[in-house]
Design an enzyme around this catalytic site. Structure first.
Site, short mmCIF file in Angstrom:
data_model
loop_
_atom_site.label_atom_id
_atom_site.label_comp_id
_atom_site.label_asym_id
_atom_site.label_seq_id
_atom_site.Cartn_x
_atom_site.Cartn_y
_atom_site.Cartn_z
N SER A 1 80.36 -17.69 88.26
CA SER A 1 81.64 -17.38 87.55
C SER A 1 82.54 -16.20 88.11
O SER A 1 83.57 -16.27 87.92
CB SER A 1 81.56 -17.25 86.03
N GLU B 1 74.09 -25.23 79.02
CA GLU B 1 75.57 -24.79 78.82
C GLU B 1 76.29 -25.99 78.13
O GLU B 1 76.18 -27.21 78.51
CB GLU B 1 76.31 -24.62 80.31
N LYS C 1 69.09 -18.22 89.90
CA LYS C 1 69.39 -19.34 88.76
C LYS C 1 70.10 -20.51 89.76
O LYS C 1 70.79 -20.32 90.71
CB LYS C 1 70.48 -18.90 88.01
N ASP D 1 73.15 -16.17 90.68
CA ASP D 1 73.40 -17.38 90.68
C ASP D 1 73.11 -17.85 92.31
O ASP D 1 73.98 -17.17 93.08
CB ASP D 1 74.84 -17.81 90.19
N GLU E 1 71.60 -24.64 89.29
CA GLU E 1 72.07 -25.82 88.43
C GLU E 1 71.50 -27.32 88.77
O GLU E 1 71.42 -27.50 90.07
CB GLU E 1 73.55 -25.72 88.53
O1 KIV Z 1 78.16 -18.12 86.30
C1 KIV Z 1 77.83 -18.23 84.94
O2 KIV Z 1 78.63 -17.29 84.39
C2 KIV Z 1 77.09 -19.09 84.28
C3 KIV Z 1 77.02 -19.00 83.02
C4 KIV Z 1 78.23 -19.45 82.17
C5 KIV Z 1 75.80 -19.34 82.32
O3 KIV Z 1 76.34 -19.65 84.90
#
Ligand code: KIV
Length: 271
Positions: free
Chosen positions: A52, A189, A120, A90, A122
């Site tokens: 994000s 989410e 992380k 991420d 997805e």
């Molecule tokens: O990138 C992010 O901020 C996220 C959260 C919304 C869990 O993956």
């Protein structure tokens, strides 16, 4: 950081113990040193260096454009600030979907170059090969199911996911698959609260929700959203703890005024 050597660090094992004891897990995003220092000092359990950053730091409409190098830059800034929290980074769009060997070498770059503690990704069954390979290198992996913003052009919208039975069943089986593979936690989410609570009961690993109700093991929010920095983003699931947009606007107005009128700097503010 050397200043707080005696602090008990949050590890994946600590998070598992928290779930076992029914203690809720707190998680926020962080992208830079100064903000991460405040979040960590407040006692957050997990800081997510979310993709994000593509939206809130770089101003892109989606999370797709952010690069691996940019994620590593944000993550290394956060890691330098943190004494206690577990730092999850991420993996950006395109860095793990193509082939699992590339996924592993990209995850290794994140761990080596940023100093982050975990990654992380997805998705569920469609990326399980990448998850398995990354886990086999000893890198802790957090899953992310439900609304997965990197697939926005497949879904076409950011509305609530898994309202229909077939998608809900698939989500539950993906969560079990991620647990069996060895993921240490999963973010859910924007899915119905009842389904999220069912998932949290069906697996033993911690489930962290965003827009997924209160029946899960912890919560995550984007820090800019919960501080009210972005006044155009007001989804139902968001609780704003501040209206920083207004506060900051007021400060900037006052500063401009003080400079223009010659009020700043005064005699005590100069050498
Ligand atoms: O990138 C992010 O901020 C996220 C959260 C919304 C869990 O993956």
């Amino acid at each position: 950081m050397s200043v707080h050597k005696d602090v008990k660090k949050v590890t994946t094992k600590v998070l598992q113990n928290m779930k076992n004891k029914g203690e809720k897990i707190s998680m926020l995003t962080g992208y830079d040193f100064s903000m991460a220092r405040i979040i960590d000092t407040a006692g957050i359990d997990v800081i997510l260096v979310g993709d994000s950053a593509s939206n809130v730091m770089a101003g892109h409409e989606t999370t797709l454009p952010i690069t691996l190098d940019q994620m590593i830059y944000h993550a290394s800034s956060v890691v330098r600030a943190v004494n206690r929290a577990l730092v999850v980074v991420d993996m950006p769009f395109g860095s793990y979907q193509g082939n699992s060997k590339e996924a592993l070498s990209n995850a290794i770059r994140i761990m080596k170059e940023s100093g982050g503690h975990s990654v992380k990704l997805e998705g569920g069954r469609e990326i399980i090969e990448s998850i398995n390979r990354i886990l086999s290198a000893g890198i802790p992996v957090m899953g992310h199911l439900g609304l997965t913003p990197q697939s926005i052009y497949k879904f076409g919208t950011y509305v609530v996911r898994a309202k229909e039975d077939d998608e809900a069943e698939q989500l539950i089986s993906d969560a079990k698959l991620l647990e069996e593979a060895g993921c240490f936690a999963i973010v859910l989410e924007k899915i119905p609260a009842e389904l999220a609570a069912r998932v949290a009961k069906s697996v033993n690993i911690p489930i962290i929700g965003i827009g997924a109700g209160n029946g899960v093991d912890g919560q995550v929010l984007v820090v800019h959203d919960m501080l009210g920095i972005n006044n155009e983003f007001n989804p139902r699931f968001l609780r704003k703890y501040h209206n920083l947009y207004q506060e900051m606007l007021g400060s900037f107005h006052r500063y401009i005024e003080d400079v223009k009128t010659g009020d700043f700097p005064n005699e005590e503010e100069q050498y």
